[in-house]
Design a protein around this motif. Structure first.
Motif, PDB file in Angstrom:
ATOM      1  N   GLY A  80       4.259   1.117   9.103  1.00 18.51           N
ATOM      2  CA  GLY A  80       2.690   1.547   9.651  1.00 18.51           C
ATOM      3  C   GLY A  80       1.811   2.047   8.520  1.00 18.51           C
ATOM      4  N   ILE A  81       0.495   2.107   8.998  1.00 25.03           N
ATOM      5  CA  ILE A  81      -0.591   2.758   8.033  1.00 25.03           C
ATOM      6  C   ILE A  81      -1.521   3.548   8.839  1.00 25.03           C
ATOM      7  N   PRO A  82      -1.880   4.817   8.388  1.00 25.39           N
ATOM      8  CA  PRO A  82      -2.972   5.440   9.168  1.00 25.39           C
ATOM      9  C   PRO A  82      -4.106   4.732   9.124  1.00 25.39           C
ATOM     10  N   ILE A  83      -5.136   4.852  10.260  1.00 29.81           N
ATOM     11  CA  ILE A  83      -6.265   4.087  10.075  1.00 29.81           C
ATOM     12  C   ILE A  83      -7.532   5.070   9.570  1.00 29.81           C
ATOM     13  N   LYS A  84      -7.173   6.391   9.518  1.00 31.59           N
ATOM     14  CA  LYS A  84      -8.203   7.252   8.994  1.00 31.59           C
ATOM     15  C   LYS A  84      -8.798   6.782   7.720  1.00 31.59           C
ATOM     16  N   PRO A  85      -8.043   6.218   6.739  1.00 31.87           N
ATOM     17  CA  PRO A  85      -8.686   5.851   5.379  1.00 31.87           C
ATOM     18  C   PRO A  85      -9.806   4.701   5.603  1.00 31.87           C
ATOM     19  N   PHE A  86      -9.447   3.883   6.488  1.00 31.66           N
ATOM     20  CA  PHE A  86     -10.230   2.691   6.943  1.00 31.66           C
ATOM     21  C   PHE A  86     -11.470   3.290   7.642  1.00 31.66           C
ATOM     22  N   LEU A  87     -11.428   4.078   8.645  1.00 32.59           N
ATOM     23  CA  LEU A  87     -12.427   4.678   9.385  1.00 32.59           C
ATOM     24  C   LEU A  87     -13.590   5.311   8.498  1.00 32.59           C
ATOM     25  N   THR A  88     -12.742   6.045   7.475  1.00 39.29           N
ATOM     26  CA  THR A  88     -13.468   6.771   6.491  1.00 39.29           C
ATOM     27  C   THR A  88     -14.487   5.965   5.778  1.00 39.29           C
ATOM     28  N   ASN A  89     -13.791   4.819   5.218  1.00 40.86           N
ATOM     29  CA  ASN A  89     -14.543   4.029   4.581  1.00 40.86           C
ATOM     30  C   ASN A  89     -15.622   3.230   5.296  1.00 40.86           C
ATOM     31  N   ALA A  90     -15.468   2.880   6.503  1.00 44.20           N
ATOM     32  CA  ALA A  90     -16.508   2.330   7.153  1.00 44.20           C
ATOM     33  C   ALA A  90     -17.729   3.338   7.546  1.00 44.20           C
ATOM     34  N   GLU A  91     -17.470   4.344   7.094  1.00 42.27           N
ATOM     35  CA  GLU A  91     -18.496   5.624   7.523  1.00 42.27           C
ATOM     36  C   GLU A  91     -19.335   5.640   8.651  1.00 42.27           C
ATOM     37  N   PRO A  92     -18.488   5.815   9.551  1.00 42.46           N
ATOM     38  CA  PRO A  92     -19.445   5.925  11.070  1.00 42.46           C
ATOM     39  C   PRO A  92     -20.406   6.841  11.020  1.00 42.46           C
ATOM     40  N   PHE A  93     -21.507   6.567  11.668  1.00 45.28           N
ATOM     41  CA  PHE A  93     -22.587   7.272  11.709  1.00 45.28           C
ATOM     42  C   PHE A  93     -22.527   8.591  12.431  1.00 45.28           C
TER      43      PHE A  93
ATOM     44  N   ASP B 219       0.811  -1.172   0.109  1.00 41.14           N
ATOM     45  CA  ASP B 219       0.042   0.058  -0.017  1.00 41.14           C
ATOM     46  C   ASP B 219       1.098   1.399   0.145  1.00 41.14           C
ATOM     47  N   ASP B 220       0.640   2.084  -1.019  1.00 39.89           N
ATOM     48  CA  ASP B 220       1.222   3.544  -1.020  1.00 39.89           C
ATOM     49  C   ASP B 220       1.187   4.231   0.219  1.00 39.89           C
ATOM     50  N   ARG B 221       0.184   4.089   0.990  1.00 38.64           N
ATOM     51  CA  ARG B 221      -0.069   4.929   2.189  1.00 38.64           C
ATOM     52  C   ARG B 221       0.839   4.504   3.425  1.00 38.64           C
ATOM     53  N   ARG B 222       1.504   3.457   3.182  1.00 39.33           N
ATOM     54  CA  ARG B 222       2.373   2.969   4.440  1.00 39.33           C
ATOM     55  C   ARG B 222       3.584   4.141   4.630  1.00 39.33           C
TER      56      ARG B 222
END
Length: 165
Positions: A87-100, A25-28
């Motif tokens: 390491g990789i930031p968690i932000k893109p994964f949380l964004t894709n999960a779309e928290p309410f 992943d390029d975000r690493r």
């Protein structure tokens, strides 16, 4: 299956994370230099545009044939991947999960005990997945670091799941 981590809870989409594929992943980010270098909140689109522009400029000047320096750069990058700590930031994964919209916190489920963080602070977490070129198997599959490096010596370990609350 023990290396899979799930983001669930008050999200529109449940996300399954596999740290084994993040090496590509390029975000690493390189964890050996990440906490000591100056952090910039750069726009990802801007970074991508600059990289594509640089590549385009190089092709115009040197042609589409890869010069010897590019081959050396690729070899260096391959060596870096095989020996690096990433390491990789968690932000893109949380964004894709779309928290309410009413989601307020992220619970990190760990066999060492649960940790609850406000959702805005959770977006700044870094998931360490590689140590000296090897996947994290002891106390893994990921170590969690705060972006400011304040827990660099004592990351959150034994992570099993993320629950958005």
């Amino acid at each position: 299956m023990e290396n899979i981590i799930i983001i669930s809870g008050r999200v529109k989409y449940t996300i399954t994370l596999d740290p084994g594929v993040w090496i590509f992943d390029d975000r690493r980010v390189d964890l050996k230099t990440y906490f000591t270098s100056k952090q910039e909140n750069a726009n990802e689109l801007e970074e991508y545009t600059k990289a594509v522009s640089k590549h385009w400029d190089r092709e115009i000047v040197e042609g589409a044939v890869y010069p010897p320096t590019l081959k050396t750069e690729k070899k260096f990058e391959k060596e870096k991947v095989l020996t690096g700590t990433f390491g990789i930031p968690i932000k893109p994964f949380l964004t894709n999960a779309e928290p309410f919209h009413d989601a307020s916190s992220l619970i990190i489920k760990s066999s060492d005990g649960d940790v609850e963080l406000p959702i805005d602070k959770a977006n700044d977490l870094i998931l360490g997945f590689s140590n000296n070129g090897k996947p994290i198997t002891v106390d893994g599959p990921v170590y969690i670091y705060f972006r400011d490096g304040s827990n660099r010596q004592k990351p959150i370990k034994n992570v099993k799941q993320f629950i958005v609350k």
